[in-house]
Design an enzyme around this catalytic site. Structure first.
Site: not given
Ligand code: BES
Ligand code: MN
Ligand code: MN
Length: 458
Positions: A89, A154
């Site tokens: 996604d 995710e």
């Molecule tokens: N892949 C990201 C997280 C990420 C990006 C970790 C770059 C380390 C470096 C993930 O898809 C993301 O966007 N996570 C969200 C959390 C979620 C609960 C929506 C975030 O970190 O905001």
């Molecule tokens: Mn991600």
């Molecule tokens: Mn992300």
């Protein structure tokens, strides 16, 4: 090794064009109008895992978007089992007018593919699909057991994946989880992420009069909800960048001296980093470096704020209500529920008289850490070395992948965060992109990791 690498080289064009096909599917998990497209992305991954020759591949329904589950266990029970996780996604593409090419029409420019999800996480998840194909089609049996889960929620906080893990606990049993959903420290600088921040995401609403009012007729005599919101927000942090919520830091595990020392030696180009985002100065919590602030210290930030007149010109009005969305990034050992509760109690205490407030906690997540002496990291280090010609760096990242903490809690295993993205990939922003060279090197690194892992088992 060279047989595997030769296969990756020989199939590079096809791998790219398949990734482009996946990127054409607008699998925005938060947009209910695109539910069918989200599913299409799951089916695409399912088909490609089947083509790769995995023993068992299936779609698992959840209350939300489906999970793609696959297994290939021919190495046998005395060999390690790796569970590969990724997400198909993506974030919404808006604001659309800032994209130089449409978000779901991937284009190649300067060796990069531009599209929503290119780096986060379709490009990186697809690395593993192609690494598995590389093994199974280049005529050798995989030397380790492999399980795959690629989810579609995710970006909305994985609401159905924890129950899924619990229900499939036996089936998903493994020795470690492997994830490519983070960034490298810099270009051509392979890096292993050993920590991720957690998240508590709050919405704060402030309600005043029963309608918008004339700011001359009523102004000065009642509490303006927008003023009240600003007063509250101003009391969340002090001038030195410390968060003022009582108890906020109680559970924080500080960086160790050893860790700070290692951090200070990382080749962080602060000027370049500032330049890339058009900012002249790094600002944050006193006593910590920029790198520490953005990856190993907790934060509190406004993500959105509203209330009152936003249109052209001036309208003299006291808004009936105002609101804000606030994220707090958490570090070990902070608990998102505890922090949400502390936030709520504090905000209720400091809210000015004359308004009602409502605090809502949105999805959150626990922080996660991988012990630096975990043998899987050593195998990953070797794989990076053999592809990039360098040992990887070790750093923590500021973003969150909440399910990583649940892998530890539910399955009892460590996660290897083998990221191939770059912080400049513009994930969640317009013009997201991913280096095709790193897509290619990522496939080799992932394939090599599966090859060398048995040597490192303790
Ligand atoms: N892949 C990201 C997280 C990420 C990006 C970790 C770059 C380390 C470096 C993930 O898809 C993301 O966007 N996570 C969200 C959390 C979620 C609960 C929506 C975030 O970190 O905001
Ligand atoms: Mn991600
Ligand atoms: Mn992300």
């Amino acid at each position: 090794m060279s047989k595997l690498f030769d296969y990756v080289d020989a199939n590079q064009k096809r791998f790219n064009s398949e990734l482009f096909d996946l990127l054409r599917i607008p699998s925005v998990s938060t947009d209910s109008a695109l539910k069918g497209d989200v599913r299409k992305a799951a089916l695409f991954i399912e088909d490609r895992l089947k083509d790769a020759g995995m023993e068992e591949v299936r779609i698992c329904e959840t209350k939300g978007h489906p999970v793609v589950l696959a297994k290939h266990l021919k190495a046998g029970p005395d060999k390690p089992t790796v569970l590969i996780y990724g997400h198909y996604d993506v974030q919404p593409p808006d604001p659309l007018n800032l994209w130089t090419s449409p978000p779901f029409e991937p284009v190649e420019k300067d060796g990069k593919v531009y599209a929503r999800g290119a780096s986060d996480d379709k490009g990186q998840a697809y690395i593993h699909v192609k690494a598995i194909e590389t093994w199974l089609k280049s005529g050798e049996e995989l030397p380790v057991n492999v399980k795959v889960i690629i989810e579609g929620e995710e970006e909305i906080g994985s609401p159905n994946l924890v129950p899924f893990l619990e229900e499939h606990k036996e089936e998903l049993s493994c020795d470690m989880v492997l994830v490519s959903d983070t960034a490298m420290f810099a270009k051509d600088t392979p890096s292993i992420t050993y920590g991720l921040r957690g998240l508590a995401y709050m919405e704060l609403e402030v309600f005043g009069p029963n309608r918008d009012l004339h700011s001359g007729v009523y102004g000065g005599a009642i509490t303006n909800p927008l003023n009240a919101l600003c007063e509250i927000v101003a009391k969340l942090k002090d001038e030195s960048g410390r968060i003022l919520i009582p108890g906020f830091y109680d559970d924080v595990i500080d960086l160790s001296e050893k860790e700070r020392d290692a951090y200070s030696k990382l080749p962080f180009d602060e000027k370049g980093w500032l330049g890339s985002i058009g900012v002249t100065e790094a600002v944050g919590e006193e006593g910590y470096s920029t790198l520490e602030r953005k990856s190993a210290r907790p934060t509190l930030d406004m993500n959105g704020m509203w209330g009152g007149y936003q249109g052209e010109g001036a309208k003299t009005v006291l808004p009936a209500e105002a609101g804000a969305k606030i994220s707090m990034r958490l570090v070990p050992n902070q608990h998102p529920d505890t922090i949400s509760k502390l936030f709520q109690e504090y905000v209720e205490k400091i809210a000015p008289e004359g308004v009602k407030i409502k605090v809502t906690a949105h999805h959150g997540g626990h922080p996660a850490m991988t012990p630096l002496d975990f043998y899987g990291l050593k195998a990953a280090g070797k794989a990076y070395h053999d592809v990039y010609g360098k040992e990887p760096l070790f750093a923590r990242e500021g973003g969150s992948i909440p399910i990583v903490a649940d892998f530890e809690k539910v399955l009892g295993v460590n996660t290897i965060l083998m990221g191939f993205g770059l912080n400049t990939d513009a994930i969640h922003s317009p013009n997201e992109h991913f280096s095709l060279e790193d897509f290619h090197r990522g496939i080799k690194t992932a394939a090599r990791f599966l090859q060398v892992l048995p040597e490192f088992v303790k």
